[in-house]
Design a protein around this motif. Structure first.
Motif, mmCIF file in Angstrom:
data_model
loop_
_atom_site.group_PDB
_atom_site.id
_atom_site.type_symbol
_atom_site.label_atom_id
_atom_site.label_comp_id
_atom_site.label_asym_id
_atom_site.label_seq_id
_atom_site.Cartn_x
_atom_site.Cartn_y
_atom_site.Cartn_z
ATOM 1 N N SER A 170 11.213 -6.513 -8.841
ATOM 2 C CA SER A 170 12.251 -5.983 -7.973
ATOM 3 C C SER A 170 11.700 -5.905 -6.560
ATOM 4 N N GLU A 171 12.586 -5.690 -5.606
ATOM 5 C CA GLU A 171 12.151 -5.622 -4.214
ATOM 6 C C GLU A 171 11.158 -4.478 -4.045
ATOM 7 N N GLY A 172 10.083 -4.761 -3.354
ATOM 8 C CA GLY A 172 9.141 -3.678 -3.066
ATOM 9 C C GLY A 172 7.772 -3.947 -3.616
ATOM 10 N N TYR A 173 7.265 -3.025 -4.401
ATOM 11 C CA TYR A 173 5.864 -3.014 -4.832
ATOM 12 C C TYR A 173 5.456 -4.314 -5.513
ATOM 13 N N SER A 174 6.098 -4.629 -6.627
ATOM 14 C CA SER A 174 5.652 -5.761 -7.440
ATOM 15 C C SER A 174 5.755 -7.086 -6.706
ATOM 16 N N THR A 175 6.874 -7.306 -6.014
ATOM 17 C CA THR A 175 7.054 -8.596 -5.352
ATOM 18 C C THR A 175 6.055 -8.790 -4.217
ATOM 19 N N THR A 176 5.698 -7.703 -3.527
ATOM 20 C CA THR A 176 4.712 -7.825 -2.454
ATOM 21 C C THR A 176 3.329 -8.143 -3.016
ATOM 22 N N VAL A 177 2.968 -7.489 -4.119
ATOM 23 C CA VAL A 177 1.692 -7.782 -4.763
ATOM 24 C C VAL A 177 1.663 -9.235 -5.250
ATOM 25 N N ILE A 178 2.753 -9.672 -5.876
ATOM 26 C CA ILE A 178 2.822 -11.043 -6.389
ATOM 27 C C ILE A 178 2.671 -12.056 -5.260
ATOM 28 N N SER A 179 3.252 -11.770 -4.100
ATOM 29 C CA SER A 179 3.137 -12.703 -2.977
ATOM 30 C C SER A 179 1.674 -12.858 -2.552
ATOM 31 N N LEU A 236 8.775 11.642 3.925
ATOM 32 C CA LEU A 236 7.624 10.755 4.022
ATOM 33 C C LEU A 236 7.505 9.966 2.727
ATOM 34 N N GLY A 237 7.394 8.633 2.843
ATOM 35 C CA GLY A 237 7.305 7.772 1.669
ATOM 36 C C GLY A 237 5.889 7.310 1.381
ATOM 37 N N PHE A 238 5.809 6.275 0.540
ATOM 38 C CA PHE A 238 4.500 5.753 0.128
ATOM 39 C C PHE A 238 4.679 4.288 -0.264
ATOM 40 N N ASP A 239 3.831 3.413 0.235
ATOM 41 C CA ASP A 239 3.751 1.978 -0.057
ATOM 42 C C ASP A 239 3.944 1.130 1.191
ATOM 43 N N ASP A 240 4.946 1.487 2.024
ATOM 44 C CA ASP A 240 5.299 0.685 3.196
ATOM 45 C C ASP A 240 5.824 -0.686 2.784
ATOM 46 N N ILE A 241 6.843 -0.681 1.917
ATOM 47 C CA ILE A 241 7.516 -1.921 1.554
ATOM 48 C C ILE A 241 8.339 -2.399 2.741
#
Length: 360
Positions: free
Chosen positions: A80-89, A276-281
């Protein structure tokens, strides 16, 4: 009328077009560029020209000769958009340089899939596996690199964020803005980062003399990957009527859900409540307001995981091998956090009203 198929370009023709030797082109396409010290710029030029001109390397023949598959498996909770897709890239960045393919599967936190997918990948002769926020409970006959899995087993290398530093950055930022009554959204129980990150938050709160009110701690429940779970627990926070002036969310998507729930309640971010969030997607900077967050170098984590796995496959990492490779966070201040300063107007400022409730 059907168009005639385009004749694939040969290695000899590709090398002539680029004015390079056939060996340089072949080594780059076959994933041997690093070993032969071929410049990064040259590699990119070769790969771009090969893709543009339809060059197809005989990878199957190469694999049969060397008894290799040049394939790795990647296991993620969801795509999904965000954590996993950024890592996969980031993983893809490294694999493309070395001519490796990858299979991606998502287990959706199902135990049967967590057990079955590694076996399926081994049946397809993968040469290694990268597990992203996914516990691997069995010893595997191929190298394993874990991203945010905290997998303390011999032979497994973990790519992990410095959560202590992340918690210090986040809470110090909120404290500097005058926030003392902070609500916390913990991650789902199935996330590998949840326990470690919460322990880091508790330690940072003690160091900064910030009191954590258990009544202001909620936990994401739904496995849904979008902002819905964050919206749901924030509604619960508001219904309890306990005063708070800021929310520190487990990740950016839950922070976005929190902002949605606050708006439903007629509250303004950050004037009434800071978030305040976490990850910076990617969505964090495009949200309204743009989200203040802890930047977790997700793409770099994918790159490091892939390069580490390839080094393990080639037996290039000497023993004793490291158990953990640590990456570091940074605070990205945008517009979803602001000063908690009581206003002179008695109505319309949640920060003032909540502070008054706390002093009663």
């Amino acid at each position: 009328m059907a168009r005639a198929p385009i004749k694939p370009i040969t290695l000899k023709e590709l090398a002539a077009m680029l004015e390079l030797s056939q060996s340089t082109v072949s080594r780059t396409i076959n994933g041997e560029a690093t070993a032969h010290r071929i410049a990064e710029e040259t590699q990119q030029r070769i790969l771009h020209a090969a893709a543009l001109n339809g060059y197809v390397a005989n990878t199957m023949a190469r694999g049969l000769r060397q008894k290799r598959t040049y394939t790795i498996g990647v296991i993620v909770p969801e795509i999904s958009e965000g954590y996993s897709t950024t890592v996969i890239s980031g993983i893809e960045d490294e694999l493309l340089k070395d001519g490796f393919f990858y299979i991606v599967v998502s287990h959706r936190h199902r135990e049967d899939l967590l057990e079955g997918y590694p076996r399926m990948m081994l049946a397809r002769s993968v040469e290694g596996i990268i597990a992203v926020d996914s516990p691997m409970n069995e010893d595997l006959p191929v190298p394993l690199v874990s991203i945010s899995g905290h997998d303390r087993r011999e032979g497994v290398i973990n790519i992990e964020l410095d959560h202590d530093k992340a918690a210090d950055l986040a809470l110090a930022h909120l404290k500097s803005l005058g926030h003392k009554q902070i609500a916390f959204i913990k991650g789902q129980a199935f996330s590998s980062d949840t326990v470690l990150r919460w322990q880091a938050i508790e330690q940072a709160a003690r160091s900064l003399q910030i009191e954590i009110d258990d009544r202001l701690v909620v936990q994401l429940q739904s496995p849904e990957p979008g902002p819905g779970p964050g919206q749901e627990v924030t509604r619960h926070l508001l219904q309890t009527k306990y005063p708070f002036t800021a929310i520190f969310a487990f990740n950016d998507v839950s922070a976005i859900g929190a902002i949605s729930a606050l708006r439903e309640a007629g509250l303004r971010v950050p004037k009434d409540i800071s978030v305040l969030g976490f990850d910076d997607i990617m969505a964090a900077s495009m949200h309204h307001p743009p989200l203040t967050t802890i930047h977790q170098p997700l793409r770099s984590m994918g790159q490091v995981a892939a390069s580490t796995l390839l080094a393990l496959i080639r037996n290039e990492i000497p023993h004793p091998r490291p158990e953990t490779i640590t990456v570091y966070p940074r605070l990205v201040v945008r517009e979803s956090t602001g000063h908690c300063t009581p206003q002179s107007e008695p109505v319309g400022d949640a920060c003032e009203m909540l502070s008054e409730q706390a002093s009663d």
